[in-house]
Design a protein around this motif. Structure first.
Motif, PDB file in Angstrom:
ATOM      1  N   MET A   1       0.828  -1.202   0.000  1.00  0.00           N
ATOM      2  CA  MET A   1       0.000   0.000   0.000  1.00  0.00           C
ATOM      3  C   MET A   1       0.866   1.256   0.000  1.00  0.00           C
ATOM      4  SD  MET A   1      -3.027  -1.221  -0.209  1.00  0.00           S
ATOM      5  CE  MET A   1      -4.065   0.190   0.095  1.00  0.00           C
ATOM      6  N   HIS A   2       1.959   1.226   0.741  1.00  0.00           N
ATOM      7  CA  HIS A   2       2.816   2.408   0.847  1.00  0.00           C
ATOM      8  C   HIS A   2       3.652   2.628  -0.411  1.00  0.00           C
ATOM      9  CE1 HIS A   2       5.145   5.425   3.122  1.00  0.00           C
ATOM     10  NE2 HIS A   2       6.189   4.976   2.433  1.00  0.00           N
ATOM     11  N   PHE A   3       4.331   1.600  -0.868  1.00  0.00           N
ATOM     12  CA  PHE A   3       5.288   1.781  -1.953  1.00  0.00           C
ATOM     13  C   PHE A   3       4.664   1.664  -3.341  1.00  0.00           C
ATOM     14  CE2 PHE A   3       8.068   0.665   1.600  1.00  0.00           C
ATOM     15  CZ  PHE A   3       9.049   1.640   1.465  1.00  0.00           C
ATOM     16  N   ARG A   4       3.737   0.745  -3.540  1.00  0.00           N
ATOM     17  CA  ARG A   4       3.165   0.558  -4.877  1.00  0.00           C
ATOM     18  C   ARG A   4       1.981   1.497  -5.116  1.00  0.00           C
ATOM     19  NH1 ARG A   4       4.265  -3.305  -8.076  1.00  0.00           N
ATOM     20  NH2 ARG A   4       4.901  -4.744  -6.407  1.00  0.00           N
ATOM     21  N   TYR A   5       1.114   1.610  -4.121  1.00  0.00           N
ATOM     22  CA  TYR A   5      -0.115   2.389  -4.316  1.00  0.00           C
ATOM     23  C   TYR A   5      -0.036   3.796  -3.754  1.00  0.00           C
ATOM     24  CZ  TYR A   5      -2.029  -2.163  -5.552  1.00  0.00           C
ATOM     25  OH  TYR A   5      -2.250  -3.387  -6.144  1.00  0.00           O
ATOM     26  N   ARG A   6       1.095   4.176  -3.144  1.00  0.00           N
ATOM     27  CA  ARG A   6       1.307   5.530  -2.616  1.00  0.00           C
ATOM     28  C   ARG A   6       0.226   5.938  -1.629  1.00  0.00           C
ATOM     29  NH1 ARG A   6       4.433   4.059  -6.298  1.00  0.00           N
ATOM     30  NH2 ARG A   6       5.587   5.475  -7.671  1.00  0.00           N
ATOM     31  N   ASP A   7      -0.214   5.001  -0.823  1.00  0.00           N
ATOM     32  CA  ASP A   7      -1.274   5.299   0.138  1.00  0.00           C
ATOM     33  C   ASP A   7      -0.631   5.900   1.392  1.00  0.00           C
ATOM     34  OD1 ASP A   7      -4.287   4.763   0.739  1.00  0.00           O
ATOM     35  OD2 ASP A   7      -3.218   4.167   2.554  1.00  0.00           O
ATOM     36  N   ARG A   8      -0.714   7.209   1.540  1.00  0.00           N
ATOM     37  CA  ARG A   8      -0.051   7.907   2.650  1.00  0.00           C
ATOM     38  C   ARG A   8      -1.051   8.653   3.524  1.00  0.00           C
ATOM     39  NH1 ARG A   8       4.970   8.179  -0.096  1.00  0.00           N
ATOM     40  NH2 ARG A   8       4.973   6.233  -1.274  1.00  0.00           N
ATOM     41  N   TRP A   9      -2.326   8.344   3.396  1.00  0.00           N
ATOM     42  CA  TRP A   9      -3.356   9.072   4.132  1.00  0.00           C
ATOM     43  C   TRP A   9      -3.545   8.496   5.533  1.00  0.00           C
ATOM     44  CZ3 TRP A   9      -3.750  13.015   1.115  1.00  0.00           C
ATOM     45  CH2 TRP A   9      -3.701  12.854  -0.274  1.00  0.00           C
ATOM     46  N   GLU A  10      -4.251   9.239   6.348  1.00  0.00           N
ATOM     47  CA  GLU A  10      -4.560   8.747   7.687  1.00  0.00           C
ATOM     48  C   GLU A  10      -5.567   7.602   7.576  1.00  0.00           C
ATOM     49  OE1 GLU A  10      -3.980   8.725  11.770  1.00  0.00           O
ATOM     50  OE2 GLU A  10      -2.957   9.930  10.249  1.00  0.00           O
ATOM     51  N   ARG A  11      -5.239   6.469   8.161  1.00  0.00           N
ATOM     52  CA  ARG A  11      -6.101   5.283   8.141  1.00  0.00           C
ATOM     53  C   ARG A  11      -6.302   4.808   9.583  1.00  0.00           C
ATOM     54  NH1 ARG A  11      -7.748   6.500   3.146  1.00  0.00           N
ATOM     55  NH2 ARG A  11      -6.366   5.797   1.471  1.00  0.00           N
ATOM     56  N   TRP A  12      -7.176   3.823   9.756  1.00  0.00           N
ATOM     57  CA  TRP A  12      -7.447   3.339  11.106  1.00  0.00           C
ATOM     58  C   TRP A  12      -7.936   1.898  11.062  1.00  0.00           C
ATOM     59  CZ3 TRP A  12     -12.281   2.945  14.204  1.00  0.00           C
ATOM     60  CH2 TRP A  12     -12.017   2.784  15.570  1.00  0.00           C
ATOM     61  N   GLY A  13      -7.379   1.085  11.951  1.00  0.00           N
ATOM     62  CA  GLY A  13      -7.821  -0.292  12.016  1.00  0.00           C
ATOM     63  C   GLY A  13      -7.161  -1.019  13.177  1.00  0.00           C
ATOM     64  N   PHE A  14      -7.383  -2.319  13.232  1.00  0.00           N
ATOM     65  CA  PHE A  14      -6.873  -3.128  14.334  1.00  0.00           C
ATOM     66  C   PHE A  14      -5.891  -4.165  13.825  1.00  0.00           C
ATOM     67  CE2 PHE A  14     -10.563  -5.562  12.846  1.00  0.00           C
ATOM     68  CZ  PHE A  14     -10.025  -6.858  12.759  1.00  0.00           C
ATOM     69  N   HIS A  15      -5.122  -4.704  14.771  1.00  0.00           N
ATOM     70  CA  HIS A  15      -4.258  -5.859  14.549  1.00  0.00           C
ATOM     71  C   HIS A  15      -4.646  -6.948  15.541  1.00  0.00           C
ATOM     72  CE1 HIS A  15      -1.107  -4.181  11.847  1.00  0.00           C
ATOM     73  NE2 HIS A  15      -1.465  -3.038  12.411  1.00  0.00           N
ATOM     74  N   ARG A  16      -4.372  -8.171  15.189  1.00  0.00           N
ATOM     75  CA  ARG A  16      -4.484  -9.248  16.166  1.00  0.00           C
ATOM     76  C   ARG A  16      -3.501  -8.975  17.306  1.00  0.00           C
ATOM     77  NH1 ARG A  16      -3.162 -14.001  12.348  1.00  0.00           N
ATOM     78  NH2 ARG A  16      -2.140 -14.706  14.261  1.00  0.00           N
TER      79      ARG A  16
END
Length: 323
Positions: free
Chosen positions: A171-186
């Motif tokens: 998401m960061h390197f290929r799709y240039r997604d640098r916006w504020e996001r939010w979610g969980f991890h296990r």
């Protein structure tokens, strides 16, 4: 671009249930430092959650503004478990690690001390988690969605598709997604990938951990805005305020890009240029000289750092005024 983005998910029509018996599904975690004036907003958004199988863990990183009394008051009357933990000021990485260690929930969700989430946030996150086939779920670390700003406007752009199974590296390197996001991890994944703690930094770029997790686990990304990100109230008293210490915390990210992620050079060369400049600048500011900087990197990245060093040195002269 495909997939639509609801600006605010529709609230469930059923009455808010009581907290169920047994261990919580979610641990909602908040690290805080002198944010007693914004924490009520976080608490209020949690009291409105349609899914009640969660606990709220608050790690107080040395506040002196009455945070303890505020949170302990909520703990005495809240319809969900509220756990308050105090630590002398040690920074957000240490606070996160402590929260993960004590978490009782299977899923760990970070909610900042000055933000809110929509009433259906936990319900919808769990819905998307259960939408991953059970046989494949062990390959995933969690679910990530979109954010709104305090005016209800989408922060950044939506994902390319309504549902994407990918990882934070792609998401960061290929799709240039640098916006504020939010979610969980296990929670078990976060326990296996603790945040590095530097007593002189009190902060580390979270991407260092997210990228290491991405090498082993996938994430489901969904076009649903569930958190409100209060951009206007980001202030210098936060845990990540810019300083020489913060530079120490940001430096490992750029070292990681230059030394461990060279396979992403082709889709994102400018990201490596940016990291070379930041690496040189921060290194000079922190007293690391030219030769030592070059010794830490190899191959083409050494050439890139060498080319970036003059600009890095110039900018570092301005950093002398930082605390």
């Amino acid at each position: 671009m495909t997939g639509s983005v609801p600006h605010r998910p529709v609230q469930s029509g059923h009455a808010r249930p009581e907290a169920p018996a047994g261990p919580p599904i979610f641990t909602v975690f908040t690290a805080t430092f002198n944010r007693a004036h914004t924490l009520p907003r976080v608490y209020d958004s949690l009291t409105r959650q349609t899914l009640r199988a969660f606990e709220w863990v608050v790690v107080d990183d040395g506040s002196t503004d009455g945070t303890r009394e505020l949170v302990e008051g909520w703990a005495a009357r809240a319809a969900f478990p509220v756990r308050y933990l105090y630590q002398p000021n040690a920074g957000k990485p240490a606070a996160l690690n402590r929260g993960v260690q004590v978490a009782r929930g299977e899923l760990f969700l970070n909610l900042d001390s000055d933000d809110t989430c929509v009433p259906t946030a936990l319900e919808r996150l769990l819905h998307h988690w259960h939408a991953i086939p059970e046989a494949e779920r062990s390959q995933f670390t969690g679910v990530t969605g979109l954010c709104l700003d305090e005016r209800g406007k989408l922060h950044g752009r939506p994902y390319r598709r309504a549902v994407m199974d990918s990882d934070s590296l792609e998401m960061h390197f290929r799709y240039r997604d640098r916006w504020e996001r939010w979610g969980f991890h296990r929670t078990d994944v976060l326990r296996a990938f603790p945040f590095p703690v530097d007593p002189d930094a009190r902060f580390v770029s979270e991407s260092v951990v997210w990228f290491r997790i991405a090498r082993r686990y996938r994430t489901r990304f969904v076009n649903e805005a569930l958190r409100s990100y209060h951009v206007a109230e980001r202030r210098p008293d936060q845990l990540t305020a810019l300083s020489r210490g913060a530079m120490r915390g940001r430096l490992p990210y750029h070292v990681m890009v230059l030394t461990e992620l060279r396979e992403w050079w082709r889709p994102a060369p400018l990201e490596f240029v940016r990291s070379a400049l930041a690496y040189s600048r921060y290194s000079y500011t922190l007293g690391v000289g030219r030769t030592e900087q070059l010794r830490a990197v190899h191959g083409p990245m050494r050439v890139l750092v060498a080319l970036a060093q003059p600009a890095g040195w110039l900018v570092s002269r301005l950093d002398r005024r930082l605390p």
